[in-house]
Design a protein around this motif. Structure first.
Motif, PDB file in Angstrom:
ATOM      1  N   LEU A 103      61.208  32.220  22.042  1.00 29.80           N
ATOM      2  CA  LEU A 103      60.313  32.547  20.949  1.00 29.80           C
ATOM      3  C   LEU A 103      59.073  33.221  21.512  1.00 29.80           C
ATOM      4  O   LEU A 103      58.491  32.753  22.489  1.00 29.80           O
ATOM      5  CB  LEU A 103      59.931  31.258  20.211  1.00 29.80           C
ATOM      6  CG  LEU A 103      58.915  31.354  19.098  1.00 29.80           C
ATOM      7  CD1 LEU A 103      59.441  32.237  17.968  1.00 29.80           C
ATOM      8  CD2 LEU A 103      58.593  29.977  18.576  1.00 29.80           C
ATOM      9  N   PHE A 104      58.681  34.332  20.893  1.00 33.85           N
ATOM     10  CA  PHE A 104      57.502  35.080  21.298  1.00 33.85           C
ATOM     11  C   PHE A 104      56.611  35.256  20.079  1.00 33.85           C
ATOM     12  O   PHE A 104      57.107  35.440  18.966  1.00 33.85           O
ATOM     13  CB  PHE A 104      57.887  36.471  21.816  1.00 33.85           C
ATOM     14  CG  PHE A 104      58.792  36.455  23.009  1.00 33.85           C
ATOM     15  CD1 PHE A 104      58.279  36.561  24.287  1.00 33.85           C
ATOM     16  CD2 PHE A 104      60.156  36.348  22.859  1.00 33.85           C
ATOM     17  CE1 PHE A 104      59.114  36.559  25.387  1.00 33.85           C
ATOM     18  CE2 PHE A 104      61.002  36.348  23.950  1.00 33.85           C
ATOM     19  CZ  PHE A 104      60.482  36.454  25.225  1.00 33.85           C
ATOM     20  N   ILE A 105      55.297  35.200  20.286  1.00 34.98           N
ATOM     21  CA  ILE A 105      54.344  35.440  19.201  1.00 34.98           C
ATOM     22  C   ILE A 105      53.271  36.417  19.676  1.00 34.98           C
ATOM     23  O   ILE A 105      53.010  36.528  20.866  1.00 34.98           O
ATOM     24  CB  ILE A 105      53.689  34.139  18.686  1.00 34.98           C
ATOM     25  CG1 ILE A 105      52.942  33.415  19.805  1.00 34.98           C
ATOM     26  CG2 ILE A 105      54.711  33.228  18.043  1.00 34.98           C
ATOM     27  CD1 ILE A 105      52.145  32.221  19.333  1.00 34.98           C
ATOM     28  N   ASN A 106      52.662  37.101  18.717  1.00 36.47           N
ATOM     29  CA  ASN A 106      51.555  37.996  19.059  1.00 36.47           C
ATOM     30  C   ASN A 106      50.259  37.456  18.471  1.00 36.47           C
ATOM     31  O   ASN A 106      50.215  36.342  17.935  1.00 36.47           O
ATOM     32  CB  ASN A 106      51.840  39.439  18.620  1.00 36.47           C
ATOM     33  CG  ASN A 106      51.778  39.639  17.129  1.00 36.47           C
ATOM     34  OD1 ASN A 106      51.608  38.712  16.347  1.00 36.47           O
ATOM     35  ND2 ASN A 106      51.935  40.881  16.712  1.00 36.47           N
ATOM     36  N   PHE A 107      49.222  38.249  18.521  1.00 32.48           N
ATOM     37  CA  PHE A 107      47.891  37.853  18.066  1.00 32.48           C
ATOM     38  C   PHE A 107      47.894  37.425  16.596  1.00 32.48           C
ATOM     39  O   PHE A 107      47.162  36.521  16.214  1.00 32.48           O
ATOM     40  CB  PHE A 107      46.929  39.025  18.292  1.00 32.48           C
ATOM     41  CG  PHE A 107      45.516  38.751  17.869  1.00 32.48           C
ATOM     42  CD1 PHE A 107      44.683  37.996  18.664  1.00 32.48           C
ATOM     43  CD2 PHE A 107      45.034  39.251  16.680  1.00 32.48           C
ATOM     44  CE1 PHE A 107      43.381  37.746  18.284  1.00 32.48           C
ATOM     45  CE2 PHE A 107      43.732  39.012  16.281  1.00 32.48           C
ATOM     46  CZ  PHE A 107      42.899  38.256  17.083  1.00 32.48           C
ATOM     47  N   SER A 108      48.712  38.068  15.784  1.00 32.31           N
ATOM     48  CA  SER A 108      48.751  37.787  14.341  1.00 32.31           C
ATOM     49  C   SER A 108      49.796  36.746  13.954  1.00 32.31           C
ATOM     50  O   SER A 108      50.098  36.591  12.775  1.00 32.31           O
ATOM     51  CB  SER A 108      49.052  39.077  13.576  1.00 32.31           C
ATOM     52  OG  SER A 108      48.062  40.022  13.809  1.00 32.31           O
ATOM     53  N   ASN A 109      50.380  36.066  14.920  1.00 33.25           N
ATOM     54  CA  ASN A 109      51.466  35.113  14.701  1.00 33.25           C
ATOM     55  C   ASN A 109      52.708  35.761  14.120  1.00 33.25           C
ATOM     56  O   ASN A 109      53.489  35.113  13.422  1.00 33.25           O
ATOM     57  CB  ASN A 109      51.024  33.932  13.824  1.00 33.25           C
ATOM     58  CG  ASN A 109      50.303  32.875  14.622  1.00 33.25           C
ATOM     59  OD1 ASN A 109      50.261  32.918  15.843  1.00 33.25           O
ATOM     60  ND2 ASN A 109      49.713  31.925  13.927  1.00 33.25           N
ATOM     61  N   ASP A 110      52.918  37.054  14.392  1.00 33.94           N
ATOM     62  CA  ASP A 110      54.214  37.663  14.117  1.00 33.94           C
ATOM     63  C   ASP A 110      55.186  37.033  15.097  1.00 33.94           C
ATOM     64  O   ASP A 110      54.809  36.634  16.200  1.00 33.94           O
ATOM     65  CB  ASP A 110      54.167  39.173  14.321  1.00 33.94           C
ATOM     66  CG  ASP A 110      53.203  39.860  13.369  1.00 33.94           C
ATOM     67  OD1 ASP A 110      52.882  39.279  12.312  1.00 33.94           O
ATOM     68  OD2 ASP A 110      52.773  40.982  13.685  1.00 33.94           O
ATOM     69  N   VAL A 111      56.459  36.935  14.709  1.00 32.83           N
ATOM     70  CA  VAL A 111      57.421  36.174  15.484  1.00 32.83           C
ATOM     71  C   VAL A 111      58.562  37.069  15.961  1.00 32.83           C
ATOM     72  O   VAL A 111      59.123  37.843  15.191  1.00 32.83           O
ATOM     73  CB  VAL A 111      57.990  35.020  14.629  1.00 32.83           C
ATOM     74  CG1 VAL A 111      59.104  34.304  15.343  1.00 32.83           C
ATOM     75  CG2 VAL A 111      56.896  34.047  14.260  1.00 32.83           C
ATOM     76  N   LEU A 112      58.914  36.919  17.230  1.00 30.32           N
ATOM     77  CA  LEU A 112      60.071  37.568  17.824  1.00 30.32           C
ATOM     78  C   LEU A 112      60.950  36.468  18.395  1.00 30.32           C
ATOM     79  O   LEU A 112      60.477  35.640  19.175  1.00 30.32           O
ATOM     80  CB  LEU A 112      59.635  38.535  18.926  1.00 30.32           C
ATOM     81  CG  LEU A 112      60.734  39.170  19.757  1.00 30.32           C
ATOM     82  CD1 LEU A 112      61.570  40.114  18.902  1.00 30.32           C
ATOM     83  CD2 LEU A 112      60.147  39.909  20.944  1.00 30.32           C
ATOM     84  N   VAL A 113      62.223  36.441  17.981  1.00 29.17           N
ATOM     85  CA  VAL A 113      63.156  35.404  18.416  1.00 29.17           C
ATOM     86  C   VAL A 113      64.299  36.067  19.170  1.00 29.17           C
ATOM     87  O   VAL A 113      64.888  37.031  18.688  1.00 29.17           O
ATOM     88  CB  VAL A 113      63.728  34.613  17.213  1.00 29.17           C
ATOM     89  CG1 VAL A 113      64.747  33.599  17.676  1.00 29.17           C
ATOM     90  CG2 VAL A 113      62.614  33.949  16.435  1.00 29.17           C
ATOM     91  N   GLU A 114      64.626  35.536  20.352  1.00 30.84           N
ATOM     92  CA  GLU A 114      65.785  35.958  21.131  1.00 30.84           C
ATOM     93  C   GLU A 114      66.739  34.790  21.213  1.00 30.84           C
ATOM     94  O   GLU A 114      66.360  33.705  21.649  1.00 30.84           O
ATOM     95  CB  GLU A 114      65.379  36.338  22.556  1.00 30.84           C
ATOM     96  CG  GLU A 114      65.037  37.744  22.776  1.00 30.84           C
ATOM     97  CD  GLU A 114      64.835  38.058  24.257  1.00 30.84           C
ATOM     98  OE1 GLU A 114      64.915  37.158  25.113  1.00 30.84           O
ATOM     99  OE2 GLU A 114      64.586  39.220  24.530  1.00 30.84           O
ATOM    100  N   GLU A 115      67.990  35.014  20.802  1.00 32.27           N
ATOM    101  CA  GLU A 115      68.978  33.944  20.893  1.00 32.27           C
ATOM    102  C   GLU A 115      69.685  34.007  22.238  1.00 32.27           C
ATOM    103  O   GLU A 115      69.992  35.089  22.727  1.00 32.27           O
ATOM    104  CB  GLU A 115      69.985  34.061  19.759  1.00 32.27           C
ATOM    105  CG  GLU A 115      69.404  33.676  18.422  1.00 32.27           C
ATOM    106  CD  GLU A 115      70.477  33.456  17.370  1.00 32.27           C
ATOM    107  OE1 GLU A 115      71.614  33.096  17.731  1.00 32.27           O
ATOM    108  OE2 GLU A 115      70.154  33.627  16.196  1.00 32.27           O
TER     109      GLU A 115
END
Length: 129
Positions: A44-56
């Motif tokens: 799980l990755f997040i940026n400054f704005s709490n946008d979310v990037l998920v890698e399975e």
């Protein structure tokens, strides 16, 4: 040598400040669930704005949900470094919507949780910590 190191650190701070919407840092404490079952090894990755990037794990599945539009999708351009940091092509990253059109169900986002439906109709829940 000290001046060069100081300049490099200042340059890094400026780059991170300018591109804070594009840079996603790994969140080792976050949890990802598919239909209520925890996905072991999901990154799980997040940026400054709490946008979310998920890698399975074990797949090439990557999901990106951005607060500005709420459309879950697959990022068109994504670079990653040692599974610790990833970056997108723009502040409002270009994505392929999961439903193929972009008119499907939007994600539900809060400061602690993101919920959306993937391309197979499975409910994905991301818990931010």
């Amino acid at each position: 040598m000290r001046k060069i190191l100081t300049f490099a650190v200042l340059l890094l701070i400026v780059v991170v400040a300018v591109f804070r919407q594009r840079i996603f840092l790994r969140d080792p404490l976050g949890k990802v669930e598919r239909n209520g079952v925890a996905i072991d090894g999901a990154r799980l990755f997040i940026n400054f704005s709490n946008d979310v990037l998920v890698e399975e794990p074990g797949t090439e599945r990557r999901y990106l949900v951005q607060a500005w539009n709420g459309v879950p999708g697959v990022p068109q351009v994504l670079g990653c470094l040692q599974r610790l940091v990833c970056w997108t092509d723009a502040d409002h990253a270009t994505v392929f919507p999961l439903d193929g059109r972009g008119g499907g169900a939007l994600a539900t986002m809060s400061a602690k949780e993101v919920k959306f439906v993937d391309e197979n109709g499975a409910g994905i829940r991301v818990e931010l910590r």
